[in-house]
Design a protein around this motif. Structure first.
Motif, mmCIF file in Angstrom:
data_model
loop_
_atom_site.group_PDB
_atom_site.id
_atom_site.type_symbol
_atom_site.label_atom_id
_atom_site.label_comp_id
_atom_site.label_asym_id
_atom_site.label_seq_id
_atom_site.Cartn_x
_atom_site.Cartn_y
_atom_site.Cartn_z
ATOM 1 N N GLY A 1 2.076 53.713 62.159
ATOM 2 C CA GLY A 1 1.741 53.912 61.088
ATOM 3 C C GLY A 1 1.363 55.088 60.202
ATOM 4 O O GLY A 1 2.332 55.615 59.862
ATOM 5 N N THR B 1 -4.770 53.860 60.039
ATOM 6 C CA THR B 1 -4.293 54.025 61.136
ATOM 7 C C THR B 1 -2.696 54.709 61.486
ATOM 8 O O THR B 1 -2.324 54.001 61.118
ATOM 9 C CB THR B 1 -4.458 52.836 61.661
ATOM 10 N N VAL C 1 -4.603 60.256 67.344
ATOM 11 C CA VAL C 1 -4.684 59.193 66.404
ATOM 12 C C VAL C 1 -5.569 59.138 65.292
ATOM 13 O O VAL C 1 -6.728 59.962 65.502
ATOM 14 C CB VAL C 1 -5.102 58.208 67.873
ATOM 15 N N GLY D 1 -8.046 56.461 62.958
ATOM 16 C CA GLY D 1 -8.573 55.465 63.147
ATOM 17 C C GLY D 1 -9.571 55.170 63.598
ATOM 18 O O GLY D 1 -10.480 56.331 63.886
ATOM 19 N N CYS D 2 -9.890 54.173 64.031
ATOM 20 C CA CYS D 2 -11.724 53.892 64.551
ATOM 21 C C CYS D 2 -11.472 53.628 65.666
ATOM 22 O O CYS D 2 -10.003 53.856 66.180
ATOM 23 C CB CYS D 2 -11.803 52.662 63.870
ATOM 24 N N ALA E 1 -8.593 51.792 67.986
ATOM 25 C CA ALA E 1 -7.099 52.980 67.957
ATOM 26 C C ALA E 1 -7.485 53.697 68.541
ATOM 27 O O ALA E 1 -6.111 53.503 69.269
ATOM 28 C CB ALA E 1 -7.101 53.468 66.587
ATOM 29 N N ARG F 1 -8.997 43.924 64.363
ATOM 30 C CA ARG F 1 -8.479 45.087 64.461
ATOM 31 C C ARG F 1 -7.382 44.929 65.941
ATOM 32 O O ARG F 1 -6.529 46.194 66.167
ATOM 33 C CB ARG F 1 -10.275 45.378 66.064
ATOM 34 N N HIS G 1 -4.179 44.452 65.219
ATOM 35 C CA HIS G 1 -3.660 45.312 64.865
ATOM 36 C C HIS G 1 -3.165 46.679 64.845
ATOM 37 O O HIS G 1 -1.715 47.532 64.954
ATOM 38 C CB HIS G 1 -3.346 46.152 62.961
ATOM 39 N N VAL G 2 -4.054 47.772 65.838
ATOM 40 C CA VAL G 2 -4.216 49.048 66.213
ATOM 41 C C VAL G 2 -3.470 48.360 67.810
ATOM 42 O O VAL G 2 -2.618 49.818 67.691
ATOM 43 C CB VAL G 2 -5.381 49.056 66.357
ATOM 44 N N VAL H 1 -0.125 48.744 66.879
ATOM 45 C CA VAL H 1 0.721 50.906 66.360
ATOM 46 C C VAL H 1 0.896 51.287 67.611
ATOM 47 O O VAL H 1 1.869 52.223 67.685
ATOM 48 C CB VAL H 1 -0.698 50.931 65.609
#
Length: 128
Positions: A32, A38, A58, A60-61, A64, A101, A103-104, A107
């Motif tokens: 990422g 992220t 990490v 990110g959100c 993540a 979400r 995609h996290v 990662v």
């Protein structure tokens, strides 16, 4: 709205931190970008073909954070082969991540695979 599994990992994160990169049994993986919003870094300590310790950092959100944390939970105690078999779909299901979400999870899984592969490369270099 996030699932209880996500919220628990965000409110009480486990295995956050770093392992010494120069250690011969530690592998590091990072996936990422900050620009994408992220980025996950996962490190593993491998002994006798099994992950004995895993840590993450990490950016990110909440999803993540939870995905990286879950990966380190799953990595500890697993064989290298088991680690390589983990998938983003498993992370998405375990955390009940919303589609936007997902995609996290990729990662986190990619960072974990890179970490395991890095540890394996180091181990192969020591065996020579």
């Amino acid at each position: 709205m996030y699932s209880d599994a996500v919220l628990q990992r965000v409110r009480n994160p486990q295995r956050v931190g770093v392992l010494p990169e120069d250690a011969p049994d530690v592998g590091t993986g990072q996936c990422g970008t900050l620009d994408a919003g992220t980025m996950a870094r996962i490190q593993v300590r491998v002994k006798d073909g099994r992950v004995v310790e895993a840590r993450f950092k990490v950016f990110g959100c909440s999803a993540a954070i939870a995905a990286a944390g879950l990966m380190t939970e799953w990595l500890e105690g697993a064989t290298v082969t088991q680690c390589r078999a983990l998938t983003a779909a498993q992370v998405i299901e375990a955390l009940a991540l919303p589609e936007e979400r997902g995609h996290v999870a990729n990662v986190a899984v990619d960072a974990a695979r890179q970490a395991v592969d890095d540890a394996a490369r180091k181990a192969a270099g020591r065996e020579r």
